[in-house]
Design a protein around this motif. Structure first.
Motif, PDB file in Angstrom:
ATOM      1  N   ASP A   1      -1.748  18.799  61.963  1.00  0.00           N
ATOM      2  CA  ASP A   1      -3.137  18.681  61.498  1.00  0.00           C
ATOM      3  C   ASP A   1      -4.038  19.704  62.177  1.00  0.00           C
ATOM      4  O   ASP A   1      -4.902  20.302  61.528  1.00  0.00           O
ATOM      5  CB  ASP A   1      -3.677  17.273  61.758  1.00  0.00           C
ATOM      6  CG  ASP A   1      -3.132  16.238  60.776  1.00  0.00           C
ATOM      7  OD1 ASP A   1      -2.561  16.640  59.751  1.00  0.00           O
ATOM      8  OD2 ASP A   1      -3.284  15.034  61.061  1.00  0.00           O
ATOM      9  N   LYS A   2      -3.849  19.903  63.483  1.00  0.00           N
ATOM     10  CA  LYS A   2      -4.660  20.896  64.201  1.00  0.00           C
ATOM     11  C   LYS A   2      -4.416  22.295  63.647  1.00  0.00           C
ATOM     12  O   LYS A   2      -5.358  23.070  63.464  1.00  0.00           O
ATOM     13  CB  LYS A   2      -4.340  20.870  65.698  1.00  0.00           C
ATOM     14  CG  LYS A   2      -4.905  19.665  66.411  1.00  0.00           C
ATOM     15  CD  LYS A   2      -4.546  19.689  67.886  1.00  0.00           C
ATOM     16  CE  LYS A   2      -5.024  18.431  68.583  1.00  0.00           C
ATOM     17  NZ  LYS A   2      -4.615  18.379  69.991  1.00  0.00           N
TER      18      LYS A   2
ATOM     19  N   MET B   1      -6.138  22.544  60.269  1.00  0.00           N
ATOM     20  CA  MET B   1      -7.595  22.655  60.425  1.00  0.00           C
ATOM     21  C   MET B   1      -7.998  24.058  60.885  1.00  0.00           C
ATOM     22  O   MET B   1      -8.960  24.632  60.357  1.00  0.00           O
ATOM     23  CB  MET B   1      -8.102  21.608  61.423  1.00  0.00           C
ATOM     24  CG  MET B   1      -7.906  20.181  60.967  1.00  0.00           C
ATOM     25  SD  MET B   1      -8.730  19.820  59.438  1.00  0.00           S
ATOM     26  CE  MET B   1     -10.329  19.413  60.052  1.00  0.00           C
ATOM     27  N   ASN B   2      -7.261  24.614  61.841  1.00  0.00           N
ATOM     28  CA  ASN B   2      -7.550  25.981  62.303  1.00  0.00           C
ATOM     29  C   ASN B   2      -7.345  26.989  61.177  1.00  0.00           C
ATOM     30  O   ASN B   2      -8.149  27.911  61.006  1.00  0.00           O
ATOM     31  CB  ASN B   2      -6.681  26.346  63.504  1.00  0.00           C
ATOM     32  CG  ASN B   2      -7.110  25.642  64.764  1.00  0.00           C
ATOM     33  OD1 ASN B   2      -8.253  25.225  64.894  1.00  0.00           O
ATOM     34  ND2 ASN B   2      -6.186  25.489  65.690  1.00  0.00           N
TER      35      ASN B   2
ATOM     36  N   THR C   1       4.035  27.918  66.454  1.00  0.00           N
ATOM     37  CA  THR C   1       3.190  27.229  67.423  1.00  0.00           C
ATOM     38  C   THR C   1       3.889  26.062  68.131  1.00  0.00           C
ATOM     39  O   THR C   1       3.797  25.936  69.341  1.00  0.00           O
ATOM     40  CB  THR C   1       1.914  26.704  66.726  1.00  0.00           C
ATOM     41  OG1 THR C   1       1.299  27.788  66.053  1.00  0.00           O
ATOM     42  CG2 THR C   1       0.958  26.117  67.730  1.00  0.00           C
TER      43      THR C   1
ATOM     44  N   VAL D   1      -0.042  15.177  64.413  1.00  0.00           N
ATOM     45  CA  VAL D   1      -1.316  15.526  65.061  1.00  0.00           C
ATOM     46  C   VAL D   1      -1.362  17.034  65.300  1.00  0.00           C
ATOM     47  O   VAL D   1      -2.386  17.692  65.045  1.00  0.00           O
ATOM     48  CB  VAL D   1      -1.499  14.743  66.380  1.00  0.00           C
ATOM     49  CG1 VAL D   1      -2.610  15.325  67.230  1.00  0.00           C
ATOM     50  CG2 VAL D   1      -1.769  13.272  66.090  1.00  0.00           C
ATOM     51  N   LYS D   2      -0.246  17.586  65.772  1.00  0.00           N
ATOM     52  CA  LYS D   2      -0.189  19.037  66.008  1.00  0.00           C
ATOM     53  C   LYS D   2      -0.281  19.810  64.702  1.00  0.00           C
ATOM     54  O   LYS D   2      -0.961  20.846  64.624  1.00  0.00           O
ATOM     55  CB  LYS D   2       1.094  19.394  66.755  1.00  0.00           C
ATOM     56  CG  LYS D   2       1.101  18.895  68.188  1.00  0.00           C
ATOM     57  CD  LYS D   2       2.400  19.225  68.879  1.00  0.00           C
ATOM     58  CE  LYS D   2       2.399  18.706  70.307  1.00  0.00           C
ATOM     59  NZ  LYS D   2       3.621  19.031  71.018  1.00  0.00           N
TER      60      LYS D   2
END
Length: 172
Positions: free
Chosen positions: A126-127, A130-131, A167, A123-124
């Motif tokens: 993917d974020k 996307m960014n 990140t 999930v992290k």
């Protein structure tokens, strides 16, 4: 004059097709590489392997205890009455069944934990992807596994990997 007409006609046919041809920014990414080579991905893998080894070791100890108990019960076969011996055998069999149930439960819990950590990690990731796509105006992002042939200049895996390592600092 005919030469100019031909050039004009060719120009008129080519110009609209060039104007309609829109360049779509396309890149690809190797998610398996990111999962296996990122700092957190490696930590997740190490943690699961470590917990799996601990679980395996604990189960080996229990199996040895059950085997020695079985041998102990079998050695009493000629000493105990038939009913007492059957009680001991049934008691031991119940312990073996409980062990198998616990082993299955432990393995299921380990699998769920692995799945949950991997899911949170993805999930992290993917974020971050996307960014990155938004910031770099990428309209189409493909998985490397689904490509047949591609230019390596379109690969953004290492960029995403460095962003993931910067990140994501801890395992949830």
């Amino acid at each position: 004059m005919n030469f100019i007409r031909i050039i004009l006609i060719v120009f008129l046919f080519i110009t609209p097709s060039l104007a309609n041809e829109k360049k779509i920014p396309v890149k690809y990414i190797d998610l398996n590489f990111i999962i296996n080579e990122s700092n957190i991905g490696k930590k997740i893998k190490e943690k699961i392997l470590s917990e799996g080894e601990k679980l395996k070791s604990a189960h080996k100890k229990l199996e040895k205890k059950l085997e020695s108990k079985r041998d102990e019960v079998l050695s009493k076969k000629n000493i105990l009455s038939k009913e007492d011996f059957e009680k001991e055998v049934n008691k031991h069999q119940k312990n073996v069944d409980n062990y198998h149930t616990k082993k299955k439960q432990d393995l299921n819990e380990l699998g769920k934990k692995n799945l949950e950590m991997s899911k949170n990690f993805m999930v992290k990731v993917d974020k971050i992807i996307m960014n990155y796509a938004k910031e770099n105006s990428i309209d189409l992002l493909l998985k490397k596994e689904s490509l047949i042939v591609s230019n390596s200049a379109l690969d953004i895996t290492k960029d995403i990997l460095s962003e993931v390592n910067k990140t994501i600092k801890k395992i949830d």
